[in-house]
Design an enzyme around this catalytic site. Structure first.
Site, PDB file in Angstrom:
ATOM      1  N   GLU A 181     156.320  34.980 121.589  1.00 42.88           N
ATOM      2  CA  GLU A 181     155.713  35.767 121.153  1.00 42.88           C
ATOM      3  C   GLU A 181     153.608  35.680 121.595  1.00 42.88           C
ATOM      4  O   GLU A 181     153.747  35.297 122.460  1.00 42.88           O
ATOM      5  CB  GLU A 181     155.643  34.688 119.296  1.00 42.88           C
TER       6      GLU A 181
ATOM      7  N   TYR B 223     151.443  43.097 117.400  1.00 45.22           N
ATOM      8  CA  TYR B 223     152.084  42.315 117.655  1.00 45.22           C
ATOM      9  C   TYR B 223     153.582  42.439 118.711  1.00 45.22           C
ATOM     10  O   TYR B 223     153.809  43.344 118.088  1.00 45.22           O
ATOM     11  CB  TYR B 223     152.042  41.303 116.481  1.00 45.22           C
TER      12      TYR B 223
END
Ligand code: ADP
Ligand code: MG
Length: 393
Positions: A204, A116
């Site tokens: 993101e 992530y």
């Protein structure tokens, strides 16, 4: 403002970030041409909506999965046909879901490990913050809750930008060595430049992946922009997809109003963002539920007030209206005239409570009282809030 994954990946590529080869299609007629760019074999089919959690989502027609890894072009066409034009419900869309109007075909990658990575604005320190975790591919909120030690945060001083030692710090935390560290350095530099140059509110990548032959690839991409800086980026504004936005919010932006739809039944019309927030608080305090946040601004015209009324009334959940105006710059009588005009024009039958205070308030109150309309006047914010909560019941 948000954009789609296929648009975000184009921006990633422009900033030197490695992404899988991909082609979008807006109609079924475009499926073949898009698929012609891939060799026969595994392809990934991805629904394009402004919400995450697509992989685990379900369509209202029963089809499972808004992201599908399939084994052939024929299966890819089948999946794309099931997705396009249908409504996908994910954890982030709410139960009403979102209609898929674009399908994105992607080259399939072999995944060794998922990570992530995100860049956000940390309002506490007024700095960009890079958030990274070895626990990619899943809900980062769950990781933050259960294993917060698996998330690293690096804050960047915007005056000097992202430093090499910070890139190394992140690479170490994710366990990248040798060539992977080099690839990561290039990737995080590209993402930071994108975040900074395009005035993003968020970049993101979930998941960022490594392949068995140690290539680092951004498999998903989510990018949001600061609305207040959009005037500097016509290229970004061109990516706007109005299908993904609340029609009431689009209408409000035409009148220069700040409007955010909520799920309660008491509509609020207020001047000033701070007063609008405390108006929502006081409605809650007395047991009601606000239907929206609406700031008409410091110098709203009669037309803007009338426009605001129409937007409020297009929300079918609304059972009453609370107008809360502090006339600092604003003339209370202008607001009162706007209210009277709007009530007459829309034939309003819902309860309406108005609290006016400040500049030219006496004339404003007189305009309301002599209008012949059933408008309830509130003497104070608390008094008016209690009245509207009671009227809505
Ligand atoms: P969402 O976050 O909306 O669920 P993602 O783009 O993250 O959508 O896709 C969900 C999952 O599908 C990923 O975590 C990954 O496991 C898989 N996936 C997505 N794109 C690819 C790809 N190009 N190759 C292989 N697997 C993929
Ligand atoms: Mg994802």
């Amino acid at each position: 403002m948000n954009i789609h994954e296929y648009q975000a990946k184009q921006l990633f590529a422009d900033f030197g970030v490695a992404v899988p080869k991909g082609y979008p299609a807006q109609t079924a007629a475009e499926f073949d041409a898009a698929l012609a760019n891939f060799p026969e074999g595994t392809v990934v089919v991805k629904s394009q909506i402004h919400a995450g959690g697509r992989g685990k989502g379900t369509f209202t027609n029963g089809y499972k999965g808004g992201v599908k890894v399939v084994k052939s072009k024929a299966e890819a066409k089948e999946a794309a046909t099931a997705m396009l034009g249908n409504v996908l419900v994910t954890k982030q869309t709410g139960p009403e879901g979102r209609k898929v109007q674009t399908v994105y075909f992607n080259e399939a990658s072999d995944i060794k490990k998922e990570y992530y990575l995100a860049i956000l604005l940390d309002r506490g320190t007024s700095r960009p913050v890079i958030v990274a975790s070895t626990e990619g591919g899943m809900d980062i909120e769950t990781v933050a809750e259960n294993t917060p030690d698996k998330i690293v945060k690096v804050r960047v001083d915007p005056a000097i930008g992202l430093q090499d030692y910070q890139k190394r710090q992140l690479a170490f935390a994710l366990g990248f060595k040798g060539d992977l560290m080099k690839q990561f350095g290039k990737l995080i530099t590209g993402l930071y430049n994108l975040f900074w140059e395009k005035d993003c509110s968020m970049v993101e990548v979930n998941p960022l992946i490594t392949t068995p032959d140690d290539k680092l690839i951004a498999l998903d991409a989510k990018v949001g922009f600061d609305d207040n800086a959009l005037y500097r980026h016509p290229d970004i504004v061109a990516l706007r997809d109005l299908n993904e936005e609340d029609s009431k919010e689009i209408e409000a932006s035409k009148f220069g109003l700040s409007y955010i739809a909520l799920d309660g039944n008491i509509a609020c019309l207020v001047n000033g963002a701070g007063l609008a927030m405390s108006t929502m608080d006081i409605i809650k305090h007395f047991g009601g539920n606000p239907a929206n946040f609406l700031d008409v601004g410091g110098g709203a015209s009669k037309d803007a007030v009338a426009g605001a009324f129409k937007i409020i009334l297009s929300d079918k959940n609304v059972k009453g209206i609370f107008v809360n105006i502090f006339g600092g710059i604003m003339d209370c009588d202008v607001i009162a005239q706007g209210i009277v005009a709007a009530v007459k024009e829309t034939g309003l039958t819902l309860p309406l409570v108005v609290r006016l205070e400040g500049n030219n308030v006496e004339n404003g109150k007189k305009t309301l009282a002599t209008s012949g309309l059933t408008i309830v006047s509130g003497d104070s914010m608390a008094d008016a809030a209690q009245k509207i909560v009671k009227l809505v019941g």
